[in-house]
Design a protein around this motif. Structure first.
Motif: not given
Length: 583
Positions: A523-530, A532-538, A571-574
């Motif tokens: 679950l977390m591996l796939i979320m990290e992939h998404f 990166q794909e979307l340029g998210a940093t949260f 827009g939230q970092s956490v």
């Protein structure tokens, strides 16, 4: 001077390297050449900016697919290939009347190359196309020719001739120079030598090119537009050239019009307006000898001076036929599997077991039934099974059965003959079974197929043959089926909406794709992939992280991606519980 950027995109890496070497030999001093290939995965996402993208026609299945990789405002042009004179001379020595094997990557590419060789006069032999998975059933063939594809040459051929990759045409090189404002290179010795080494079926190219460098721009237009009518005038409006197609359209011979003002023979072409304004005259519709034409006039500008103009004439009927042929080529070449098992994200025991089982199933020729909830990645696994199978070089044709109306689905799967129904294309059309011959047909959501079509599908699988709608001819097929379902086919059998015999035919090799809730830390591996794909940093708060592991995820991976995309726009970092989607 800052170097220009030229990007070359091909389907096959070896072809890309060959085209790149040709372009680099002429433009290497003034341009940086970057090579991409779809087959090796270097074409991903939006590519870096380039002053010009040169793309082979087989690289992408559609113009939309190409556009998704090209940065906005970047110009593109097509790769055009030919043979060297020296190689054609070698082939002229082949024994007359002999059957000669021509070996290439695909059947289409082999046929295209053979057609080009015959245009160049190499028609004293009987060419036989050969490609991966083709069957050589004529033991008398003893000579094989290939454009640098010896890896596909069948065993037992006594004499093999490697003529090397086809080279870029002279017209293509001229177009690159003109598009990048490098026309001063056209008079240099490397360009002249290159032009003399590459074969062309345009009888007038060498004659026109030798007249003077002043006419070089017009020559490349004549070369590149030989499928259309082309008429060229100088800055005074005097006609100096026209091609055979223009003569056929206007019924005027070149000897009648050369050296005379255009107004005497072509008053309907707005050359005067183009020369005066030094701007392109958009396409206009006119009638010549009762035939509707598209006419476009473009000025020839060099260093701010107008040197003349050319007109391109297209018959409406010819233009429609050409578009039909191009769409057909794209339809053939666009069917390939995009993903492999290496693209499957996850290291959980459930997922590793699934990949191991499917890798073994891929080696079989039996149908595979992928069972799983919606959004679990069944289509990705279908691609991967094909890529890992012995049919990987063949087509991978996909259709969502549930998304196509029944009356249209039958004609799409089995094809139709001319006049089979109202609106049927003249000449008929092959179906997806025919297009997937020697490859894989992927039936997504197979439970959505009607009982009537289930009967036809069952017969196709049992007899390995199909009949087009409205036809009476049996067509033999060699197709492997991969099907998916997110419903219980056993229950549908009990309900009477799915045939039991078809179920057992499709379910030879069943595989269960685990839902996201059974994949643990995937679950977390796939979320990290998404992310990166979307340029998210949260990041997720501990509370949200725990909730994600407890949540059922009814939409599985598809739902997870939607959630990640939603969280990007908070827009939230956490991320806290208050930031989660309302549902």
């Amino acid at each position: 001077m800052t170097k220009k950027q030229i990007s070359i995109i091909a389907l096959d890496p070896r072809a890309g390297q060959s085209y790149g070497a040709d372009v680099r030999s002429l433009f290497g001093d003034v341009a940086e050449i970057t090579i991409y290939a779809v087959a090796d995965g270097t074409v991903t996402g939006r590519l870096p900016y380039s002053d010009l993208f040169v793309v082979s026609t087989d690289a992408f299945p559609s113009a939309e697919a190409l556009a998704s990789h090209i940065p906005p405002q970047c110009p593109t042009m097509a790769v055009q290939a030919s043979f060297k004179h020296s190689e054609l001379e070698r082939l002229k020595t082949l024994p007359s009347g002999e059957k000669i094997l021509f070996v290439n990557m695909t059947h289409t590419m082999a046929r295209e190359a053979i057609a080009q060789l015959e245009q160049f006069g190499i028609n004293h032999v009987q060419w036989v196309p050969f490609y991966p998975h083709a069957v050589l059933d004529d033991p008398t063939i003893r000579i094989g020719v290939t454009p640098d594809e010896m890896r596909y040459m069948p065993a037992g051929i006594e004499t093999t001739i490697d003529i090397g990759q086809r080279v870029c045409t002279s017209g293509m090189m001229i177009e690159i120079a003109l598009r990048l404002n490098l026309e001063h290179l056209l008079k240099t010795p490397p360009f002249v030598a290159y032009f003399q080494s590459v074969a062309t079926n345009n009888y007038s190219f060498d004659k026109l090119f030798d007249r003077s460098f002043r006419l070089a721009s017009q020559f490349h237009i004549l070369m590149d537009s030989l499928s259309d009518g082309v008429i060229a005038v100088d800055e005074r409006g005097i006609v100096f050239a026209s091609n055979h197609q223009a003569q056929d359209i206007t019924h005027l011979n070149v000897e009648q019009v050369e050296g005379q003002p255009y107004s005497q023979h072509f008053p309907y072409i707005p050359f005067g307006e183009c020369l005066q304004q030094q701007t392109k005259i958009p396409v206009k519709v006119i009638k010549v000898n009762g035939t509707p034409l598209n006419v476009e006039v473009v000025p020839i500008l060099r260093e701010g001076t107008c040197m003349g103009a050319f007109a391109i004439l297209q018959r409406f009927d010819d233009m429609e036929d050409r578009q039909t042929q191009l769409r057909s080529q794209l339809f053939h070449k666009g069917h390939y599997a995009k993903y492999g098992f290496e693209d499957v994200i996850g290291t959980s025991a459930a997922m590793e077991h699934t990949k191991t089982v499917l890798r073994r199933m891929a080696q079989s020729e039996s149908p595979v039934l992928l069972i799983g909830e919606t959004g679990t990645g069944k289509e990705l696994f279908a691609h991967a099974v094909h890529r890992a199978s012995r049919r990987s070089a063949g087509p991978f044709v996909a259709i969502n059965v549930a998304a196509v109306p029944e009356n249209l689905l039958e004609s799409q799967l089995f094809g139709y003959e001319d006049g089979a129904f109202t609106g049927a294309k003249k000449g008929g059309s092959p179906g997806l079974f025919e297009f997937s011959h020697r490859g894989t047909l992927f039936l997504d959501e197979v439970e959505g197929m009607s009982m009537a079509l289930q009967v036809k599908l069952l017969r196709a699988l049992q007899e390995r043959e199909v009949m087009r709608v409205g036809g009476n001819r049996i067509i033999q097929i060699n197709v492997r089926i991969i099907a998916t379902t997110n419903e219980s086919l056993e229950e549908k059998i009990q309900q009477g909406t799915f045939r039991r015999d078809l179920y057992y035919r499709l379910c030879t090799l069943p595989a269960l794709i685990p839902p996201l809730t059974q994949r643990g830390e995937d679950l977390m591996l796939i979320m990290e992939h998404f992310k990166q794909e979307l340029g998210a940093t949260f990041t997720l708060s501990p509370e949200v992280s725990g909730f994600f592991h407890r949540y059922r995820w009814p939409g599985n991976i598809r739902e997870l991606r939607n959630v990640v995309e939603y969280l990007v726009y908070t827009g939230q970092s956490v991320i806290t519980m208050d930031d989660l989607p309302p549902r």
